[in-house]
Design an enzyme around this catalytic site. Structure first.
Site: not given
Length: 247
Positions: A50, A52, A110, A197
């Site tokens: 999932r 954001d 990522y 992040r």
């Protein structure tokens, strides 16, 4: 039968991946709506990871079940006709009945993009983190290397994280700079909520020469989120790829 799909999306105008209350725009909601039209029955999808609000995907993997018989081309183009411009089906494959997009993934990767320029970019503002201060790339890389391997990443864990264990194994963190664009690619067996992040926000403190590379090792050892850098903004983050044994 069970089908897996590859999905690309621009997360700028979505409230993240996960389905929410009616009226809140999500990637899952748009995908399920389009698939339900093509399948001619309600569809529920499951994803590899999932994302954001504001986060993008280069190749998100999802799966769903259907008794509708369609050609692979019909699934792809039928969905895309019924999808908005900022989300797109790339491919579809039939998979085994026990395949699960989330639980069968053995690794994920990522990408994070940083625009290192004195002046911001209007054209790229939704797709990169703008960093006007000069980045020392070598120190940035040195700090990143400290995080490669198996560690307790509690210091980089978001407070809403539901993972059972903070121990993850980062296979690599590759950092490249072309012109003014810094690209960070990171692959791990799994990720904690906001882990990428939070890593980027921490590395930036080193890259801006506010901290030494060795500080990252101290942060890692603290196992406490309050010691790491701030959470980097979502627009620079892309879910890049999920890895499977049989897909």
């Amino acid at each position: 039968m069970r089908l897996a799909l590859g999905v690309e999306y621009n997360g700028t105008h979505f409230h993240g991946w996960q389905l929410q209350e009616e009226g809140v725009r999500t990637v899952q909601g748009e995908i399920e709506r389009a698939l339900s039209i093509v399948a001619n029955h309600p569809v529920r999808v499951f994803c590899a990871g999932r994302t954001d609000a504001g986060v993008h995907a280069i190749e998100q993997v999802i799966h769903f079940e259907t008794d509708a018989v369609r050609s692979f081309k019909s699934w792809v183009f039928g969905c895309n006709v019924n999808l908005p411009h900022d989300v797109n089906v790339l491919w579809v494959k039939e998979v085994s009945d026990d395949f699960h997009a989330r639980f069968d993934a053995i690794a994920r990767s990522y990408e994070y993009r940083i625009l290192n320029t004195e002046v911001r970019s209007s054209l790229n503002s939704d797709f990169v983190l703008w960093e006007p201060r000069k980045i020392d790339l070598e120190k940035f890389k040195e700090a990143a290397n400290i995080l490669v391997g198996e560690h307790d990443f509690s210091s980089f864990r978001g407070h809403l994280c539901q993972a059972k264990s903070p121990i993850k194994n980062i296979e690599f963190i590759d950092i490249d700079m072309r012109g003014s664009l810094i690209t960070i690619n990171i692959k791990s067996n799994a990720f904690l909520h906001h882990m990428v992040r939070n890593i980027v926000g921490t590395l930036l403190k080193v890259g801006r020469m506010e901290e030494k590379p060795s500080w990252v090792e101290e942060v890692l050892g603290k196992k406490d989120r309050k010691f790491a850098g701030p959470t980097a903004r979502p627009e620079g983050l892309y879910f890049k790829k999920a890895f499977y044994k049989n897909l």
